[in-house]
Enzyme design. Structure first.
Site, PDB file in Angstrom:
ATOM      1  N   HIS A  56      64.977  84.028 103.901  1.00  0.00           N
ATOM      2  CA  HIS A  56      64.917  83.134 102.850  1.00  0.00           C
ATOM      3  C   HIS A  56      63.742  81.919 103.053  1.00  0.00           C
ATOM      4  O   HIS A  56      63.502  81.724 104.082  1.00  0.00           O
ATOM      5  CB  HIS A  56      66.229  82.193 102.449  1.00  0.00           C
ATOM      6  CG  HIS A  56      67.279  83.082 101.911  1.00  0.00           C
ATOM      7  ND1 HIS A  56      68.533  83.218 101.351  1.00  0.00           N
ATOM      8  CD2 HIS A  56      67.302  84.661 101.934  1.00  0.00           C
ATOM      9  CE1 HIS A  56      68.971  84.049 100.831  1.00  0.00           C
ATOM     10  NE2 HIS A  56      68.656  85.173 101.260  1.00  0.00           N
ATOM     11  N   GLU A  58      63.984  78.925 102.538  1.00  0.00           N
ATOM     12  CA  GLU A  58      64.370  77.812 103.234  1.00  0.00           C
ATOM     13  C   GLU A  58      64.523  77.969 104.581  1.00  0.00           C
ATOM     14  O   GLU A  58      63.927  76.869 105.544  1.00  0.00           O
ATOM     15  CB  GLU A  58      65.687  77.226 102.696  1.00  0.00           C
ATOM     16  CG  GLU A  58      65.929  77.205 101.017  1.00  0.00           C
ATOM     17  CD  GLU A  58      66.544  78.104 100.436  1.00  0.00           C
ATOM     18  OE1 GLU A  58      65.790  79.437 100.795  1.00  0.00           O
ATOM     19  OE2 GLU A  58      67.324  78.141  99.743  1.00  0.00           O
ATOM     20  N   CYS A  86      71.788  79.085  99.421  1.00  0.00           N
ATOM     21  CA  CYS A  86      72.851  79.678  99.254  1.00  0.00           C
ATOM     22  C   CYS A  86      73.662  79.208 100.552  1.00  0.00           C
ATOM     23  O   CYS A  86      73.299  78.129 101.231  1.00  0.00           O
ATOM     24  CB  CYS A  86      72.801  80.987  99.877  1.00  0.00           C
ATOM     25  SG  CYS A  86      71.768  81.403 101.212  1.00  0.00           S
ATOM     26  N   CYS A  89      71.427  78.943 104.082  1.00  0.00           N
ATOM     27  CA  CYS A  89      70.601  77.910 103.949  1.00  0.00           C
ATOM     28  C   CYS A  89      70.962  76.565 103.797  1.00  0.00           C
ATOM     29  O   CYS A  89      70.591  75.848 104.534  1.00  0.00           O
ATOM     30  CB  CYS A  89      69.291  78.250 102.831  1.00  0.00           C
ATOM     31  SG  CYS A  89      68.735  79.660 102.825  1.00  0.00           S
TER      32      CYS A  89
END
EC number: 3.5.4.33
Lengths: 149, 149
Positions: A56, A58, A86, A89
Protein backbone atom coordinates in the site's frame (compact mmCIF):
# COMPACT_ATOMS: atom_id res chain seq x y z
CA UNK A 1 0.97 36.13 5.28
CA UNK A 2 -0.74 33.25 3.53
CA UNK A 3 0.90 29.88 4.05
CA UNK A 4 0.89 28.05 0.70
CA UNK A 5 1.82 24.79 2.42
CA UNK A 6 -1.56 23.83 3.80
CA UNK A 7 -3.25 20.42 3.88
CA UNK A 8 -4.79 20.97 0.46
CA UNK A 9 -1.40 21.70 -1.07
CA UNK A 10 0.09 18.44 0.14
CA UNK A 11 -3.03 16.41 -0.62
CA UNK A 12 -2.67 17.55 -4.23
CA UNK A 13 0.81 16.03 -4.17
CA UNK A 14 -0.64 12.78 -2.82
CA UNK A 15 -3.25 12.89 -5.61
CA UNK A 16 -0.48 13.17 -8.18
CA UNK A 17 0.92 9.95 -6.72
CA UNK A 18 -2.52 8.33 -6.94
CA UNK A 19 -2.63 9.28 -10.63
CA UNK A 20 0.67 7.47 -11.16
CA UNK A 21 -0.95 4.38 -9.63
CA UNK A 22 -3.96 4.81 -11.92
CA UNK A 23 -1.68 4.87 -14.97
CA UNK A 24 -0.20 1.54 -13.84
CA UNK A 25 -3.63 -0.06 -13.50
CA UNK A 26 -3.30 -0.04 -9.72
CA UNK A 27 -6.11 1.00 -7.36
CA UNK A 28 -5.30 4.73 -7.35
CA UNK A 29 -4.13 5.60 -3.86
CA UNK A 30 -1.21 7.95 -3.30
CA UNK A 31 0.65 9.24 -0.27
CA UNK A 32 3.31 11.73 0.72
CA UNK A 33 5.01 12.26 4.07
CA UNK A 34 5.88 15.81 5.04
CA UNK A 35 8.19 17.27 7.68
CA UNK A 36 8.67 21.00 8.14
CA UNK A 37 6.77 21.67 4.90
CA UNK A 38 9.13 19.41 2.98
CA UNK A 39 8.04 16.20 1.27
CA UNK A 40 10.38 13.47 2.50
CA UNK A 41 8.60 10.47 0.95
CA UNK A 42 6.26 9.84 -1.98
CA UNK A 43 4.56 6.56 -2.81
CA UNK A 44 1.60 5.02 -4.57
CA UNK A 45 -0.14 1.71 -4.39
CA UNK A 46 1.88 -1.05 -6.07
CA UNK A 47 0.09 -4.20 -4.94
CA UNK A 48 -0.37 -5.52 -8.49
CA UNK A 49 3.00 -4.47 -9.83
CA UNK A 50 4.85 -5.99 -6.87
CA UNK A 51 2.42 -8.88 -6.44
CA UNK A 52 2.29 -7.96 -2.76
CA UNK A 53 -0.82 -7.01 -0.78
CA UNK A 54 1.35 -5.17 1.74
CA UNK A 55 2.56 -2.66 -0.89
CA UNK A 56 0.00 0.00 0.00
CA UNK A 57 1.08 3.60 -0.58
CA UNK A 58 1.28 4.33 3.15
CA UNK A 59 3.48 1.32 3.97
CA UNK A 60 6.00 2.26 1.33
CA UNK A 61 5.90 5.89 2.45
CA UNK A 62 6.59 4.95 6.08
CA UNK A 63 9.58 2.86 5.05
CA UNK A 64 10.91 5.58 2.73
CA UNK A 65 10.47 8.36 5.29
CA UNK A 66 12.27 6.41 8.02
CA UNK A 67 15.04 5.65 5.57
CA UNK A 68 15.32 9.34 4.67
CA UNK A 69 15.40 10.43 8.30
CA UNK A 70 17.69 7.66 9.48
CA UNK A 71 15.36 7.05 12.41
CA UNK A 72 12.40 4.74 12.86
CA UNK A 73 9.96 7.27 14.28
CA UNK A 74 7.97 9.90 12.40
CA UNK A 75 6.79 12.00 15.34
CA UNK A 76 7.34 15.32 13.55
CA UNK A 77 5.81 14.13 10.29
CA UNK A 78 2.41 14.23 8.60
CA UNK A 79 1.11 11.49 6.30
CA UNK A 80 -1.11 12.72 3.47
CA UNK A 81 -3.00 9.88 1.81
CA UNK A 82 -5.83 10.03 -0.72
CA UNK A 83 -7.84 7.21 0.89
CA UNK A 84 -8.46 6.53 4.56
CA UNK A 85 -5.87 4.00 5.76
CA UNK A 86 -6.81 0.35 6.35
CA UNK A 87 -6.09 -1.62 9.52
CA UNK A 88 -2.64 -2.63 8.30
CA UNK A 89 -1.56 0.90 7.46
CA UNK A 90 -3.14 2.43 10.56
CA UNK A 91 -1.47 -0.30 12.62
CA UNK A 92 1.86 0.57 10.99
CA UNK A 93 1.26 4.25 11.76
CA UNK A 94 0.98 3.31 15.43
CA UNK A 95 4.51 1.93 15.37
CA UNK A 96 5.87 5.01 13.55
CA UNK A 97 4.29 7.30 16.18
CA UNK A 98 3.47 9.65 13.31
CA UNK A 99 2.36 13.13 14.38
CA UNK A 100 -0.57 13.58 12.02
CA UNK A 101 -2.56 11.68 9.42
CA UNK A 102 -4.53 13.60 6.78
CA UNK A 103 -6.69 11.58 4.41
CA UNK A 104 -8.95 12.40 1.48
CA UNK A 105 -11.73 9.92 0.73
CA UNK A 106 -13.39 7.90 3.47
CA UNK A 107 -13.10 4.08 3.24
CA UNK A 108 -16.44 3.00 4.67
CA UNK A 109 -15.81 -0.77 4.62
CA UNK A 110 -12.12 -1.35 5.29
CA UNK A 111 -11.04 1.99 6.79
CA UNK A 112 -9.46 2.17 10.23
CA UNK A 113 -12.30 4.29 11.62
CA UNK A 114 -15.09 1.78 11.05
CA UNK A 115 -12.78 -1.10 12.05
CA UNK A 116 -11.68 0.76 15.17
CA UNK A 117 -7.94 0.32 14.70
CA UNK A 118 -6.01 1.90 17.57
CA UNK A 119 -3.76 4.77 16.52
CA UNK A 120 -0.85 6.12 18.52
CA UNK A 121 -2.30 8.40 21.24
CA UNK A 122 -0.29 11.36 19.91
CA UNK A 123 -1.43 11.00 16.29
CA UNK A 124 -3.83 13.75 15.13
CA UNK A 125 -6.28 12.76 12.36
CA UNK A 126 -7.91 14.98 9.75
CA UNK A 127 -10.22 13.48 7.13
CA UNK A 128 -11.99 14.77 4.03
CA UNK A 129 -9.29 16.97 2.47
CA UNK A 130 -9.98 17.05 -1.31
CA UNK A 131 -12.42 14.22 -0.65
CA UNK A 132 -14.32 14.69 -3.92
CA UNK A 133 -11.19 14.65 -6.08
CA UNK A 134 -9.75 11.62 -4.24
CA UNK A 135 -13.06 9.74 -4.48
CA UNK A 136 -13.60 10.65 -8.12
CA UNK A 137 -10.29 9.11 -9.15
CA UNK A 138 -11.15 5.85 -7.37
CA UNK A 139 -14.64 5.80 -8.88
CA UNK A 140 -13.24 6.40 -12.36
CA UNK A 141 -10.79 3.53 -11.86
CA UNK A 142 -13.46 1.04 -10.84
CA UNK A 143 -15.85 2.11 -13.62
CA UNK A 144 -13.13 1.68 -16.26
CA UNK A 145 -12.14 -1.65 -14.73
CA UNK A 146 -15.73 -2.90 -14.84
CA UNK A 147 -16.21 -1.79 -18.43
CA UNK A 148 -13.09 -3.63 -19.51
CA UNK A 149 -14.15 -6.94 -17.97
CA UNK B 1 0.60 -43.12 10.89
CA UNK B 2 1.94 -40.23 12.88
CA UNK B 3 2.20 -36.94 10.99
CA UNK B 4 5.52 -35.34 11.91
CA UNK B 5 4.41 -32.05 10.33
CA UNK B 6 2.14 -30.77 13.08
CA UNK B 7 1.80 -27.25 14.46
CA UNK B 8 4.54 -27.88 17.02
CA UNK B 9 6.97 -28.95 14.31
CA UNK B 10 6.51 -25.73 12.32
CA UNK B 11 6.44 -23.52 15.41
CA UNK B 12 9.89 -24.88 16.24
CA UNK B 13 11.01 -23.62 12.84
CA UNK B 14 9.51 -20.21 13.62
CA UNK B 15 11.36 -20.27 16.96
CA UNK B 16 14.62 -20.90 15.12
CA UNK B 17 13.91 -17.72 13.18
CA UNK B 18 13.19 -15.87 16.44
CA UNK B 19 16.59 -17.00 17.72
CA UNK B 20 18.22 -15.46 14.65
CA UNK B 21 16.51 -12.19 15.56
CA UNK B 22 17.76 -12.52 19.14
CA UNK B 23 21.33 -12.92 17.92
CA UNK B 24 20.96 -9.63 15.98
CA UNK B 25 19.71 -7.78 19.06
CA UNK B 26 16.21 -7.62 17.58
CA UNK B 27 13.05 -8.32 19.59
CA UNK B 28 13.01 -12.10 19.02
CA UNK B 29 9.98 -12.87 16.89
CA UNK B 30 10.15 -15.38 14.06
CA UNK B 31 7.75 -16.65 11.44
CA UNK B 32 7.42 -19.27 8.75
CA UNK B 33 4.71 -19.74 6.14
CA UNK B 34 3.79 -23.28 5.20
CA UNK B 35 1.89 -24.76 2.26
CA UNK B 36 1.33 -28.50 1.86
CA UNK B 37 3.76 -29.20 4.70
CA UNK B 38 6.47 -27.23 2.92
CA UNK B 39 8.01 -24.03 4.31
CA UNK B 40 7.74 -21.42 1.55
CA UNK B 41 8.90 -18.39 3.56
CA UNK B 42 11.03 -17.74 6.65
CA UNK B 43 11.54 -14.40 8.34
CA UNK B 44 12.42 -12.74 11.61
CA UNK B 45 11.96 -9.30 13.04
CA UNK B 46 14.38 -6.81 11.50
CA UNK B 47 13.00 -3.47 12.68
CA UNK B 48 16.33 -2.31 14.13
CA UNK B 49 18.54 -3.67 11.38
CA UNK B 50 16.40 -2.14 8.64
CA UNK B 51 15.45 0.94 10.68
CA UNK B 52 11.85 0.23 9.73
CA UNK B 53 8.96 -0.38 12.12
CA UNK B 54 7.09 -2.25 9.38
CA UNK B 55 9.78 -4.96 9.18
CA UNK B 56 7.96 -7.39 11.47
CA UNK B 57 8.58 -11.08 10.81
CA UNK B 58 5.03 -11.61 9.52
CA UNK B 59 5.14 -8.73 7.03
CA UNK B 60 8.35 -10.00 5.49
CA UNK B 61 6.99 -13.56 5.44
CA UNK B 62 3.81 -12.48 3.61
CA UNK B 63 5.85 -10.65 0.97
CA UNK B 64 8.26 -13.57 0.57
CA UNK B 65 5.48 -16.18 0.35
CA UNK B 66 3.58 -14.22 -2.31
CA UNK B 67 6.81 -13.81 -4.22
CA UNK B 68 7.48 -17.55 -4.01
CA UNK B 69 3.97 -18.46 -5.16
CA UNK B 70 3.74 -15.78 -7.84
CA UNK B 71 0.30 -14.84 -6.53
CA UNK B 72 -0.86 -12.31 -3.97
CA UNK B 73 -3.14 -14.59 -1.96
CA UNK B 74 -2.14 -17.15 0.63
CA UNK B 75 -5.45 -19.00 0.97
CA UNK B 76 -3.83 -22.44 1.17
CA UNK B 77 -1.10 -21.33 3.56
CA UNK B 78 -0.52 -21.26 7.31
CA UNK B 79 1.47 -18.57 9.10
CA UNK B 80 3.40 -19.77 12.15
CA UNK B 81 4.62 -16.90 14.30
CA UNK B 82 6.15 -16.99 17.77
CA UNK B 83 4.22 -13.95 19.04
CA UNK B 84 0.59 -13.04 18.47
CA UNK B 85 0.43 -10.62 15.50
CA UNK B 86 -0.15 -6.90 16.03
CA UNK B 87 -2.81 -4.80 14.26
CA UNK B 88 -0.54 -4.12 11.31
CA UNK B 89 0.34 -7.76 10.72
CA UNK B 90 -3.20 -9.01 11.37
CA UNK B 91 -4.45 -6.30 9.00
CA UNK B 92 -1.96 -7.49 6.38
CA UNK B 93 -3.14 -11.08 6.91
CA UNK B 94 -6.64 -9.92 6.00
CA UNK B 95 -5.42 -8.81 2.58
CA UNK B 96 -3.51 -12.07 2.03
CA UNK B 97 -6.66 -14.11 2.83
CA UNK B 98 -4.35 -16.55 4.62
CA UNK B 99 -5.95 -19.87 5.53
CA UNK B 100 -4.62 -20.22 9.07
CA UNK B 101 -2.61 -18.33 11.65
CA UNK B 102 -0.84 -20.23 14.43
CA UNK B 103 0.90 -18.20 17.11
CA UNK B 104 2.96 -18.98 20.18
CA UNK B 105 3.00 -16.37 22.93
CA UNK B 106 0.05 -14.07 23.57
CA UNK B 107 0.64 -10.32 23.16
CA UNK B 108 -1.64 -8.92 25.83
CA UNK B 109 -1.13 -5.22 25.05
CA UNK B 110 -0.62 -4.87 21.30
CA UNK B 111 -1.95 -8.18 19.99
CA UNK B 112 -4.77 -8.30 17.45
CA UNK B 113 -7.09 -10.14 19.84
CA UNK B 114 -7.22 -7.46 22.53
CA UNK B 115 -7.27 -4.69 19.89
CA UNK B 116 -10.04 -6.48 17.99
CA UNK B 117 -8.43 -6.33 14.55
CA UNK B 118 -10.70 -7.89 11.92
CA UNK B 119 -9.23 -10.97 10.25
CA UNK B 120 -10.36 -12.43 6.95
CA UNK B 121 -13.54 -14.45 7.61
CA UNK B 122 -11.88 -17.62 6.26
CA UNK B 123 -8.76 -17.37 8.45
CA UNK B 124 -8.58 -19.97 11.22
CA UNK B 125 -6.61 -18.96 14.34
CA UNK B 126 -4.80 -21.20 16.81
CA UNK B 127 -2.87 -19.66 19.72
CA UNK B 128 -0.57 -20.99 22.43
CA UNK B 129 1.57 -23.47 20.45
CA UNK B 130 4.94 -23.70 22.25
CA UNK B 131 3.78 -20.67 24.22
CA UNK B 132 6.28 -21.17 27.05
CA UNK B 133 9.29 -21.47 24.74
CA UNK B 134 8.20 -18.45 22.66
CA UNK B 135 7.57 -16.36 25.77
CA UNK B 136 10.80 -17.43 27.45
CA UNK B 137 12.89 -16.18 24.53
CA UNK B 138 11.17 -12.77 24.64
CA UNK B 139 11.56 -12.55 28.41
CA UNK B 140 15.25 -13.43 28.18
CA UNK B 141 15.72 -10.72 25.55
CA UNK B 142 14.13 -7.99 27.64
CA UNK B 143 15.97 -9.03 30.81
CA UNK B 144 19.33 -8.94 29.02
CA UNK B 145 18.42 -5.60 27.43
CA UNK B 146 17.52 -4.11 30.81
CA UNK B 147 20.70 -5.36 32.43
CA UNK B 148 22.82 -3.81 29.69
CA UNK B 149 21.27 -0.35 30.05
Amino acid sequence: MINPFDDTYFMKKALQEAELAFDKNEVPVGAVIVMNNQIIARAHNLTETLNDVTAHAEMQAFTAAADFLGGKYLKECTLYVTLEPCQMCAGASYWTQIGKIVYGATEVKRGFTVLKTTLHPKTIVVGGILENECSALLTRFFIEKRNLN
